[in-house]
Each structure stands twice: as C-alpha cells, then as structure tokens.
Design a protein around this motif. Structure first.
Motif, PDB file in Angstrom:
ATOM      1  N   GLY A  48      -2.004 -26.615   2.371  1.00  0.00           N
ATOM      2  CA  GLY A  48      -0.901 -26.857   3.296  1.00  0.00           C
ATOM      3  C   GLY A  48      -0.530 -25.625   4.091  1.00  0.00           C
ATOM      4  O   GLY A  48      -0.308 -25.707   5.311  1.00  0.00           O
ATOM      5  N   GLN A  59      -3.368 -24.995   6.642  1.00  0.00           N
ATOM      6  CA  GLN A  59      -3.355 -25.983   7.712  1.00  0.00           C
ATOM      7  C   GLN A  59      -2.138 -25.800   8.618  1.00  0.00           C
ATOM      8  O   GLN A  59      -2.249 -25.852   9.851  1.00  0.00           O
ATOM      9  N   GLN A  60      -0.983 -25.592   8.030  1.00  0.00           N
ATOM     10  CA  GLN A  60       0.231 -25.439   8.825  1.00  0.00           C
ATOM     11  C   GLN A  60       0.149 -24.216   9.733  1.00  0.00           C
ATOM     12  O   GLN A  60       0.533 -24.269  10.906  1.00  0.00           O
ATOM     13  N   THR A  61      -0.363 -23.129   9.203  1.00  0.00           N
ATOM     14  CA  THR A  61      -0.501 -21.895   9.981  1.00  0.00           C
ATOM     15  C   THR A  61      -1.438 -22.108  11.165  1.00  0.00           C
ATOM     16  O   THR A  61      -1.144 -21.707  12.292  1.00  0.00           O
ATOM     17  N   LEU A 109      -0.025 -25.076  13.783  1.00  0.00           N
ATOM     18  CA  LEU A 109       1.165 -24.734  14.564  1.00  0.00           C
ATOM     19  C   LEU A 109       1.036 -23.397  15.279  1.00  0.00           C
ATOM     20  O   LEU A 109       1.939 -22.997  16.020  1.00  0.00           O
ATOM     21  N   ALA A 158       2.961 -19.862   8.415  1.00  0.00           N
ATOM     22  CA  ALA A 158       3.819 -20.817   7.703  1.00  0.00           C
ATOM     23  C   ALA A 158       4.782 -20.052   6.804  1.00  0.00           C
ATOM     24  O   ALA A 158       4.367 -19.206   6.015  1.00  0.00           O
ATOM     25  N   TRP A 160       6.733 -31.266   4.051  1.00  0.00           N
ATOM     26  CA  TRP A 160       6.081 -31.042   5.346  1.00  0.00           C
ATOM     27  C   TRP A 160       4.771 -30.277   5.139  1.00  0.00           C
ATOM     28  O   TRP A 160       3.735 -30.628   5.688  1.00  0.00           O
ATOM     29  N   ARG A 161       4.840 -29.240   4.307  1.00  0.00           N
ATOM     30  CA  ARG A 161       3.652 -28.415   4.037  1.00  0.00           C
ATOM     31  C   ARG A 161       2.676 -29.125   3.099  1.00  0.00           C
ATOM     32  O   ARG A 161       1.470 -29.197   3.385  1.00  0.00           O
ATOM     33  N   PHE A 193       0.834 -31.674   6.167  1.00  0.00           N
ATOM     34  CA  PHE A 193      -0.265 -30.798   6.583  1.00  0.00           C
ATOM     35  C   PHE A 193      -1.411 -30.775   5.576  1.00  0.00           C
ATOM     36  O   PHE A 193      -2.582 -30.759   5.975  1.00  0.00           O
ATOM     37  N   TYR A 226       3.416 -27.869  17.660  1.00  0.00           N
ATOM     38  CA  TYR A 226       2.213 -28.671  17.893  1.00  0.00           C
ATOM     39  C   TYR A 226       1.526 -28.266  19.199  1.00  0.00           C
ATOM     40  O   TYR A 226       0.301 -28.120  19.259  1.00  0.00           O
TER      41      TYR A 226
END
Length: 261
Positions: free
Chosen positions: A13, A16-18, A21, A25, A36-37, A41, A76
């Motif tokens: 997570g 992916q989030q890093t 976005l 993160a 969310w994480r 993600f 995003y």
C-alpha cells in the motif's frame, strides 16, 4: 492454505500510494486513512483486470463527481502526469467529456484541478484544438453527429425532433465532442460511464454500458473491474446499480444481441 501477511499488504500500500499519487505516503492517522492505504491502494489498484490509465480516469472522474477533496483529486492527477499515463492535453479533453456527462460544474472542477496541479509542477496550461476552426454547414454537422452516434453507441441515432436531440446530442455531443482527436474513445468511455453512473439515470446507464462493450472499447471482465474501481469514490450503492446493468448487458453482448431497452 497460505495466509496473507498484513505487513506485506501495508508495504504494498505504501509503495502503490507513493507511486500513484506522485508524493510520499504519510503514516495514517485514522482508520479511514489506513484503509485507504491497505485496501484501496494495496488491493484494488493492484488487481490485474484493468490498466492503470483506465483506473486513473475512473478514479479522477468519480472523485470529482462526488465532490472529493482537492488533495485527493490533485494527487491522482499529479500521479498520472508524473507516470506519463495521461497528458495535460488529454486531461483538458477529459474535463470537457465530464462536463457533458456529469454537468458543466464538475467539468470546471476537473479543469481547475488540472490547472492547479500543472501550476505546481511548472507545466504550461496544455494545448487544445479549437472546438471548430472552419465555417460549417449545420445540416452536415447533424449528419456527421448522427453517423458518429451510431458508431459510438452501436445503435441508430435519435431524430433531431427536440432541442435536446438536435442542439445537444447530435449537434455538439456526437457532432463535435466525441469526434475530437485529443482523447481516444476508450478513455472517453470511462469518463462517460462515471458520469452516467453518478446520475443514477436508467436509460444512459443502460445504453452506455451496452455500448462500451459492444463497441469493443471494454471487455466484459474490464467492465466488472470498472464497477469495483468506481465504487471507491462513487459508493457501493451506486456501484451496485452499475453491477446489475453490466451483468445484464454483458450477457447481451456476449450472445451478440442488440441493445434493448
């Protein structure tokens, strides 16, 4: 049966989030931020059934339609630009597409967010082709719009018997917007599907869901993934409506049956 490690999910997570976005993160401060994480993600965005470009278009459009916070929408957009999956000019086209199917105010919200991110990244506003550069024959424009409606929707166009059909659907939506070269038809389809899903309007949901698959813009499995990706920002209740229609229309397309109201 092998067990899934929650620490592995968290690491996925964060990664992916890093990346998605375009910024580091941060450590979650609440249960919602952790989900969310660790779910959105780590699990949804890593599913193999739909490409990242499509997931971005779905997520951005649905976040805007639901009045998502600027940092969510901006994140995003920033991620898609940094990864080179959607260009600035394509985002401008997506804003116009969303304006038609989600309402002009939502198109403005997306266009404003794109400008905000472009400014932060030091990018120019983004070029675009004129809506129409040369004089035109209104009858020819309607004829072209009707032909393009049939090509996009895969069934005959309506007659121009009301201002909505004549001045809206045939004149601009299919006579100009869907014909613009700045964004491919598959990308336009995702933005459109989000707009009609958010509207909760039966006929547009059914027609555009059928057309997405019948046109070859999306496969039945991809449309199933669309429903899950849309649910994140659109909500599970709205996505449940789309799920039922995807199942029904997917069966019709698989059997080679025409659209039926």
């Amino acid at each position: 049966m092998s067990l899934l490690d929650p620490d592995d999910r968290t690491r996925t997570g964060v990664r992916q989030q890093t990346e998605l976005l375009g910024s580091p993160a941060r450590e979650p401060r609440t249960l919602l931020e952790a989900s969310w994480r660790d779910y959105v993600f780590a699990e949804i965005w890593t599913r193999p059934g739909l490409d990242r470009r499509s997931r971005y278009l779905i997520s951005i459009s649905s976040a805007v339609c639901e009045g998502g916070r600027p940092d969510v929408v901006d994140g995003y957009i920033r991620g898609a630009l940094k990864l080179g999956l959607i260009t600035l000019s394509e985002f401008r086209e997506a804003a116009l597409q969303l304006a038609v199917y989600g309402g002009w105010s939502r198109g403005v919200a997306l266009d404003t967010a794109v400008t905000r991110v472009a400014t932060d990244l030091g990018l120019p506003p983004g070029d675009y082709a004129p809506i129409r550069a040369q004089p035109w024959d209104p009858k020819q424009r309607h004829s072209e719009g009707s032909a393009n409606f049939t090509a996009v929707m895969t069934f005959p166009a309506p007659a121009p018997v009301t201002p909505y059909f004549e001045g809206g659907i045939l004149n601009f939506v299919f006579g100009e917007m869907w014909m613009r070269p700045g964004l491919d038809q598959r990308a336009r389809r995702w933005v459109t599907l989000v707009g009609v899903a958010d509207s909760s309007s039966t006929t547009p949901i059914r027609t555009h869901t059928y057309a997405a698959m019948a046109s070859g813009n999306a496969t039945v499995p991809e449309m199933q993934e669309f429903v899950l990706q849309y649910a994140v920002h659109g909500s599970w209740p709205k996505a449940s409506v789309m799920q039922a229609v995807v199942l029904e229309m997917g069966e019709r397309v698989t059997k080679g049956l025409p659209y039926q109201q």
